[in-house]
Design an enzyme around this catalytic site. Structure first.
Site: not given
Lengths: 257, 65
Positions: A184-185, A206-207, A96
Site C-alpha cells: 500500500a501507498g 496495484n493502483t 491477505k
C-alpha cells in the site's frame, strides 16, 4: 530466494488485479511485471451476469499464485468469514488479512487484525496481515502465527510512498527473519526501489500500475525498480554522511596556481 | 418463501441452499456462500435448509488489491 510460508518465489513484486482499463491490459501488465503472486477478492455475484466467472478464468490463465484478500472488512467476524469463503473459492490457505479501522485512511484496525490473525492461524490459514509499522503489533502478529508481515508504506491508493522511513527501518531491524512486504501507498518505481534497498523482501503494488497512463509499461518499470532495489540491498549501500568527501584522489593533484 | 439474495429480495421455491443456487441462476458457478452471516461450505449446501427472511450472500472471484 524469497519464501512465503513454504513457497519459494523469484519475483519480489506482488501485483493487485483491481482498476485496470480492461482485462487484456491486466493480463499484459501481470506478464510485464513478472509477478508470481496476484491479489484477488470476493464480491457479490449476480446469477444473471456471472461477471466473477469470467474474471476467474482470466486469473487462472495467468498461471500466477493467488492471494485472496479480505478488503473492506471492518470487523473480525467479517474478515474471518471472508477468509473462509476465499479459501473455498480460490483453493488456497493464503489470505491477505485486512481489518479496516477507518475509512479516510483505510488504516488497519490493528486490534481486530491481531484477533482475526490468531483465529485464522489456528484454523490453518497462512496469513499475510496488512498492518502498520508498529513494532508491538508486529510482535503480536508473529506470536499469533503469521510468518509474513505486510506493513503499509502510506494509505492504500495514495501513491505517497514510504511515509515513515524510520519506523519501517526499525521494523526491518527488529524482524530480520520474517519476510516483510511493503503493501500500500507505493506510487512510483523509485518508492519500490527504496523499499527493497532498505531490505524489505518484496512490495505489493496495484493502483500505481493499474492507474498509470500505460499500465503495461509501468508494470515493466516496477519490475526493473524492484530488481535494482534488491540488487542494491545485496550489494550493501554506503552510509550517508553530512559533509562532502572528494571522490577523486587529492594526493598527486598538480600545483597550478 | 422470500429471502434476501445479495441484499435484494427474491421469491424462491427451493428449500435447501444447493437447489436455491440452481434456481437463482448460479448452477455450475464458482461461488462461496454465507447464510445470515455464517459461511456455508459447498459440501453442506444440500443439507442447509433455508427459511423465510434468510439473508443469502453469494460471492465470486473479483478484482482485488
Amino acid at each position: 530466494m524469497l519464501r512465503f510460508y513454504d513457497v519459494e518465489l523469484r519475483s519480489r513484486l506482488l501485483l493487485g488485479t483491481a482498476r485496470y482499463p480492461s482485462p487484456s491490459i491486466l493480463t499484459e501488465a501481470v506478464k510485464a511485471s513478472g509477478a508470481q503472486v496476484v491479489t484477488v477478492s470476493l464480491r457479490r455475484e449476480s446469477g444473471g451476469e456471472r461477471a466473477g466467472q469470467g474474471f476467474w478464468s482470466i486469473i487462472r490463465d495467468l498461471g500466477a499464485r493467488v492471494l485472496p484478500n479480505t478488503a473492506g472488512c471492518h470487523s473480525v467476524k467479517e474478515a474471518v468469514t471472508t477468509a473462509h469463503m476465499g479459501r473455498e473459492v480460490f483453493g488456497t490457505s493464503w489470505v491477505k488479512l485486512e481489518v479496516i479501522g477507518e475509512d479516510e485512511t483505510l488504516q488497519p484496525d490493528v486490534f481486530g487484525l491481531v484477533e482475526a490473525a490468531r483465529i485464522l492461524c489456528k484454523e490453518g490459514f497462512e496469513v499475510f496481515p496488512y498492518t502498520t509499522e508498529d513494532l508491538i503489533v508486529a510482535e503480536r502478529l508473529v506470536e499469533a502465527g503469521c510468518r509474513v508481515l505486510m506493513p503499509w508504506g502510506s494509505p492504500i491508493g495514495s501513491g505517497r510512498g514510504l511515509n515513515n522511513l524510520f519506523g519501517l527501518k526499525a521494523l526491518r531491524a527488529r524482524f530480520p527473519d520474517v519476510p516483510l512486504v511493503v503493501d500500500a501507498g507505493i506510487g512510483v518505481p523509485s518508492h519500490a526501489a527504496q523499499a527493497l534497498e532498505l531490505g524489505f523482501d518484496a512490495v505489493l503494488i496495484n493502483t500505481a500500475v493499474s492507474q498509470a497512463r500505460d499500465p503495461v509499461a509501468m508494470a515493466g518499470a516496477f519490475a526493473e525498480a524492484v530488481a535494482a532495489g534488491r540488487a542494491a540491498y545485496e550489494a550493501g549501500p554506503m552510509e550517508p554522511r553530512d559533509l562532502a568527501v572528494p571522490s577523486t584522489p587529492v594526493i598527486g593533484k598538480a600545483f597550478l596556481r | 418463501m422470500r429471502i434476501l439474495v445479495n441484499g435484494a429480495s427474491r421469491e424462491i421455491g427451493a428449500a435447501d441452499l444447493a437447489s436455491a443456487l440452481d434456481e437463482l441462476g448460479y448452477g455450475g458457478a464458482i461461488v462461496a456462500t454465507a447464510v445470515n452471516g455464517e459461511f456455508v461450505p459447498a459440501a453442506d449446501r444440500r443439507s442447509a435448509r433455508l427459511a423465510d427472511g434468510d439473508r443469502l450472500e453469494v460471492l465470486a472471484p473479483m478484482q482485488g488489491g
